[in-house]
Design a protein around this motif. Structure first.
Motif, PDB file in Angstrom:
ATOM      1  N   VAL A 167       0.846  -1.195   0.000  1.00 56.84           N
ATOM      2  CA  VAL A 167       0.000   0.000   0.000  1.00 56.84           C
ATOM      3  C   VAL A 167       0.881   1.245   0.000  1.00 56.84           C
ATOM      4  O   VAL A 167       1.796   1.368   0.808  1.00 56.84           O
ATOM      5  CB  VAL A 167      -0.926   0.025   1.234  1.00 56.84           C
ATOM      6  CG1 VAL A 167      -1.748   1.314   1.267  1.00 56.84           C
ATOM      7  CG2 VAL A 167      -1.827  -1.193   1.256  1.00 56.84           C
ATOM      8  N   PHE A 222      -2.146  -0.304  -4.421  1.00 60.01           N
ATOM      9  CA  PHE A 222      -2.041  -1.477  -3.554  1.00 60.01           C
ATOM     10  C   PHE A 222      -2.203  -2.730  -4.405  1.00 60.01           C
ATOM     11  O   PHE A 222      -2.659  -2.679  -5.544  1.00 60.01           O
ATOM     12  CB  PHE A 222      -3.076  -1.455  -2.420  1.00 60.01           C
ATOM     13  CG  PHE A 222      -4.505  -1.306  -2.857  1.00 60.01           C
ATOM     14  CD1 PHE A 222      -5.271  -2.404  -3.213  1.00 60.01           C
ATOM     15  CD2 PHE A 222      -5.092  -0.052  -2.881  1.00 60.01           C
ATOM     16  CE1 PHE A 222      -6.584  -2.261  -3.607  1.00 60.01           C
ATOM     17  CE2 PHE A 222      -6.417   0.103  -3.272  1.00 60.01           C
ATOM     18  CZ  PHE A 222      -7.171  -1.004  -3.629  1.00 60.01           C
ATOM     19  N   TYR A 248     -10.212   3.035   2.125  1.00 63.37           N
ATOM     20  CA  TYR A 248      -9.040   3.880   2.348  1.00 63.37           C
ATOM     21  C   TYR A 248      -9.474   5.009   3.267  1.00 63.37           C
ATOM     22  O   TYR A 248     -10.505   5.639   3.095  1.00 63.37           O
ATOM     23  CB  TYR A 248      -8.417   4.383   1.044  1.00 63.37           C
ATOM     24  CG  TYR A 248      -9.358   4.785  -0.068  1.00 63.37           C
ATOM     25  CD1 TYR A 248      -9.735   6.115  -0.230  1.00 63.37           C
ATOM     26  CD2 TYR A 248      -9.849   3.841  -0.957  1.00 63.37           C
ATOM     27  CE1 TYR A 248     -10.587   6.487  -1.260  1.00 63.37           C
ATOM     28  CE2 TYR A 248     -10.699   4.208  -1.989  1.00 63.37           C
ATOM     29  CZ  TYR A 248     -11.074   5.535  -2.138  1.00 63.37           C
ATOM     30  OH  TYR A 248     -11.919   5.908  -3.148  1.00 63.37           O
ATOM     31  N   ALA A 277      -5.090   1.932   4.154  1.00 56.94           N
ATOM     32  CA  ALA A 277      -6.067   1.084   3.456  1.00 56.94           C
ATOM     33  C   ALA A 277      -6.220  -0.233   4.207  1.00 56.94           C
ATOM     34  O   ALA A 277      -5.279  -0.715   4.829  1.00 56.94           O
ATOM     35  CB  ALA A 277      -5.613   0.821   2.021  1.00 56.94           C
TER      36      ALA A 277
END
Length: 134
Positions: free
Chosen positions: A38, A55, A71, A108
């Motif tokens: 991420v 990601f 997110y 995230a």
């Protein structure tokens, strides 16, 4: 209790324990969906900067899945991604305009995984492609 009855009881217990042990050892592995790599960055876009979230989603499921990724931080939302069996999917989400030189903090996480079934057992079925709030 006769010897034969005792032997039958012992054999039943040993068979039950043995069957449980074999079933435990031969069970299928647990399927997982993993979020990795991420990163959030800001890239120049004229006189402002634009947020870019990247990601990778990896699935060990035997069917297609939909992984809902939230997110969170100074930039929030969610994205639903179809990931094929035993595969990794790279995702890039571009959104948001920020003043030059500033980039918010964003994290995230997977908050829902849905296995896609060939048939819908109870219509109407959510395929997971409709965005919902975490």
């Amino acid at each position: 209790m006769t010897r034969l009855e005792t032997l039958l009881v012992v054999m039943a217990i040993v068979t039950g324990i043995g069957g449980f042990a074999i079933g435990f050892l031969l069970r299928p592995p647990q399927s997982t969906a993993t979020l990795a790599d991420v990163s959030f960055s800001c890239v120049p876009s004229g006189s402002t900067t634009e947020g870019v979230l990247r990601f990778n989603l990896t699935s060990t499921y035997g069917t297609d899945i939909i992984a809902s990724v939230a997110y969170l931080g100074a930039w929030t939302g969610d994205t639903n991604q179809i990931v094929h069996p035993a595969a990794t999917k790279s995702v890039r989400v571009t959104q948001g305009i920020y003043p030059v030189g500033s980039c918010p903090s964003v994290g995230a996480e997977i908050w829902r995984v849905v296995e896609l079934l060939a048939d819908c057992p109870n219509p109407p079925c959510d395929t997971g492609t409709t965005s919902v709030q975490p």
